[in-house]
Design a protein around this motif. Structure first.
Motif, short mmCIF file in Angstrom:
data_model
loop_
_atom_site.label_atom_id
_atom_site.label_comp_id
_atom_site.label_asym_id
_atom_site.label_seq_id
_atom_site.Cartn_x
_atom_site.Cartn_y
_atom_site.Cartn_z
N LEU A 196 38.67 -16.98 0.43
CA LEU A 196 37.95 -18.25 0.33
C LEU A 196 36.74 -18.27 1.27
O LEU A 196 35.70 -18.83 0.92
CB LEU A 196 38.90 -19.41 0.66
N LYS A 197 36.87 -17.66 2.41
CA LYS A 197 35.77 -17.63 3.37
C LYS A 197 34.56 -16.91 2.78
O LYS A 197 33.41 -17.33 3.00
CB LYS A 197 36.20 -16.94 4.67
N ILE A 198 34.81 -15.84 2.03
CA ILE A 198 33.70 -15.12 1.39
C ILE A 198 33.00 -16.03 0.39
O ILE A 198 31.76 -16.09 0.34
CB ILE A 198 34.21 -13.85 0.68
N GLY A 199 33.79 -16.76 -0.38
CA GLY A 199 33.21 -17.69 -1.35
C GLY A 199 32.40 -18.78 -0.68
O GLY A 199 31.30 -19.14 -1.13
N ILE A 200 32.93 -19.33 0.40
CA ILE A 200 32.22 -20.39 1.14
C ILE A 200 30.92 -19.85 1.73
O ILE A 200 29.89 -20.54 1.73
CB ILE A 200 33.12 -20.97 2.25
N LEU A 201 30.96 -18.61 2.23
CA LEU A 201 29.75 -17.98 2.76
C LEU A 201 28.65 -17.96 1.71
O LEU A 201 27.49 -18.30 1.98
CB LEU A 201 30.08 -16.56 3.22
N TYR A 202 29.01 -17.57 0.49
CA TYR A 202 28.02 -17.50 -0.59
C TYR A 202 27.62 -18.89 -1.08
O TYR A 202 26.47 -19.09 -1.48
CB TYR A 202 28.53 -16.62 -1.73
N MET A 203 28.53 -19.83 -1.05
CA MET A 203 28.18 -21.20 -1.43
C MET A 203 27.14 -21.77 -0.46
O MET A 203 26.25 -22.52 -0.84
CB MET A 203 29.43 -22.09 -1.43
N ASN A 204 27.25 -21.35 0.81
CA ASN A 204 26.32 -21.82 1.84
C ASN A 204 25.14 -20.88 2.04
O ASN A 204 24.56 -20.81 3.12
CB ASN A 204 27.07 -22.01 3.16
N LYS A 205 24.80 -20.15 0.98
CA LYS A 205 23.62 -19.28 0.95
C LYS A 205 23.63 -18.24 2.06
O LYS A 205 22.59 -17.94 2.66
CB LYS A 205 22.35 -20.14 1.02
N GLY A 206 24.81 -17.69 2.32
CA GLY A 206 24.91 -16.60 3.27
C GLY A 206 25.08 -17.01 4.71
O GLY A 206 25.15 -16.16 5.60
N LYS A 207 25.18 -18.31 4.96
CA LYS A 207 25.31 -18.80 6.34
C LYS A 207 26.76 -19.18 6.62
O LYS A 207 27.43 -19.81 5.80
CB LYS A 207 24.40 -20.00 6.57
N TRP A 208 27.25 -18.79 7.80
CA TRP A 208 28.60 -19.17 8.25
C TRP A 208 28.44 -19.92 9.56
O TRP A 208 28.00 -19.35 10.55
CB TRP A 208 29.48 -17.94 8.42
N LYS A 209 28.78 -21.22 9.53
CA LYS A 209 28.54 -22.09 10.68
C LYS A 209 27.04 -22.05 10.98
O LYS A 209 26.24 -22.44 10.17
CB LYS A 209 29.44 -21.68 11.84
N SER A 210 26.63 -21.55 12.13
CA SER A 210 25.20 -21.55 12.45
C SER A 210 24.55 -20.18 12.30
O SER A 210 23.37 -20.01 12.55
CB SER A 210 24.99 -22.05 13.88
N LYS A 211 25.34 -19.18 11.85
CA LYS A 211 24.84 -17.81 11.79
C LYS A 211 24.58 -17.36 10.36
O LYS A 211 25.41 -17.57 9.48
CB LYS A 211 25.84 -16.86 12.47
N GLN A 212 23.43 -16.75 10.14
CA GLN A 212 23.11 -16.19 8.83
C GLN A 212 23.72 -14.80 8.73
O GLN A 212 23.24 -13.86 9.37
CB GLN A 212 21.59 -16.12 8.64
N ILE A 213 24.78 -14.66 7.96
CA ILE A 213 25.49 -13.38 7.83
C ILE A 213 24.84 -12.50 6.77
O ILE A 213 24.62 -11.31 6.96
CB ILE A 213 26.98 -13.61 7.48
N VAL A 214 24.54 -13.11 5.64
CA VAL A 214 23.84 -12.45 4.54
C VAL A 214 22.59 -13.28 4.27
O VAL A 214 22.65 -14.51 4.29
CB VAL A 214 24.70 -12.39 3.26
N SER A 215 21.48 -12.64 4.01
CA SER A 215 20.25 -13.41 3.81
C SER A 215 20.35 -14.29 2.56
O SER A 215 20.97 -13.91 1.56
CB SER A 215 19.04 -12.49 3.69
#
Length: 304
Positions: A196-215
């Motif tokens: 689910l975390k991977i999905g949320i990361l992509y829903m948030n355009k690659g950002k997790w909390k305040s950090k951009q993990i994937v552009s």
């Protein structure tokens, strides 16, 4: 989400061979189901969902300069196979979109071979790269090998440092071939909550909390339709896209990862909806797609 609607959804899910299902909507976990207590802690075999996570790693590698761009020829990393790879025509993008043109005899042929990477590279080129789409775990495995060659670390180590640890994912297993290359097409085992975390990361355009993990650029590019399958489905960079609902009407951008026996991760950014399923469905593993279209899309639409 409407309670009675979710009740009907829950009835169908619990009657099926669904091991777990988590749904987040508007930043809240609105549905949580585990077939039993063990399923919450189990590292589920996610099969080809591995491919979509591999796609994220390619994006990170490009963001960090390990790989120049998706149009980089694959032969650059495997110079001994240049002739068999039709010169410099086959690129990383072709591998990501399953349009390399390489013959694919299937996992049953690749798995017994002594060297999976060499096996895939030794296949004849059947189509001009970019023209025909042939779903191939071999293409995914080559991508994993490319990551290993370019980053100087095995794919699992790279994933741990740049994706899993930043997301707080600590319990997983990624199997490798006999030469130590992480299996790109189907090797990952993960907990449902981490999927689910991977999905949320992509829903948030690659950002997790305040950090951009994937552009954001990679998220958009990799989840855009690169190859039209039919009126309902398209394919991106190791991501599937759903373009129409059961009535044939167009829907907001919806992309998903899928794996054998009913493993799914759905993302609808405009509805702030992410849903994951792990399953043991051997007869018709597409049923979670039906549940998603029948229940979750209408719900999210009504409550967004």
């Amino acid at each position: 989400m409407n309670a009675s609607f979710m009740k009907n959804f829950e009835k169908e899910v619990t009657r099926d061979k669904i091991d777990s299902c988590l749904i987040q909507h508007n930043e809240k976990l609105v549905f949580e189901y585990y077939r039993n207590k063990k399923m919450k802690e189990r590292q589920h075999k996610i099969y080809s969902v591995t491919k979509s996570i591999l796609s994220a790693l390619v994006g990170i590698a490009i963001d960090q300069g390990y790989i120049s761009h998706v149009n980089t020829p694959v032969s650059r990393y495997f110079p001994d196979s240049r002739k068999g790879l039709a010169g410099d025509e086959i690129t990383i993008k072709h591998l990501l979109t399953m349009t390399s043109g390489l013959h694919w005899p299937g996992n049953a042929a690749m798995i017994p071979s002594k060297n999976w990477v060499k096996f895939v590279l030794s296949q004849p080129v059947e189509y001009k790269p970019g023209e025909e789409r042939v779903y191939s775990c071999g293409s995914s495995h080559l991508i994993s090998a490319v990551l290993q060659k370019t980053t100087g670390a095995d794919t699992v180590t790279f994933a741990k440092k740049h994706l899993f640890t930043p997301l707080g994912i600590t319990q997983y297993k990624w199997n490798s071939d006999s030469h130590g290359v992480a299996i790109g097409g189907f090797g990952l085992n993960m907990k449902t909550e981490d999927l689910l975390k991977i999905g949320i990361l992509y829903m948030n355009k690659g950002k997790w909390k305040s950090k951009q993990i994937v552009s954001n650029e990679w998220v958009e590019e990799s989840t855009a339709a690169s190859f039209q399958m039919d009126k309902t489905f398209s394919y991106g960079y190791h991501w599937w896209l759903l373009t129409r609902d059961d009535q044939g009407s167009s829907i907001p951008k919806t992309f998903f990862a899928l794996g054998k026996n009913g493993q799914y991760m759905f993302v609808v950014p405009s509805y702030k909806l992410t849903a994951v399923f792990t399953s043991d469905i051997t007869d018709d593993s597409s049923r979670p797609i039906d549940y998603f279209k029948k229940y979750l899309l209408p719900y999210a639409c009504a409550n967004s």
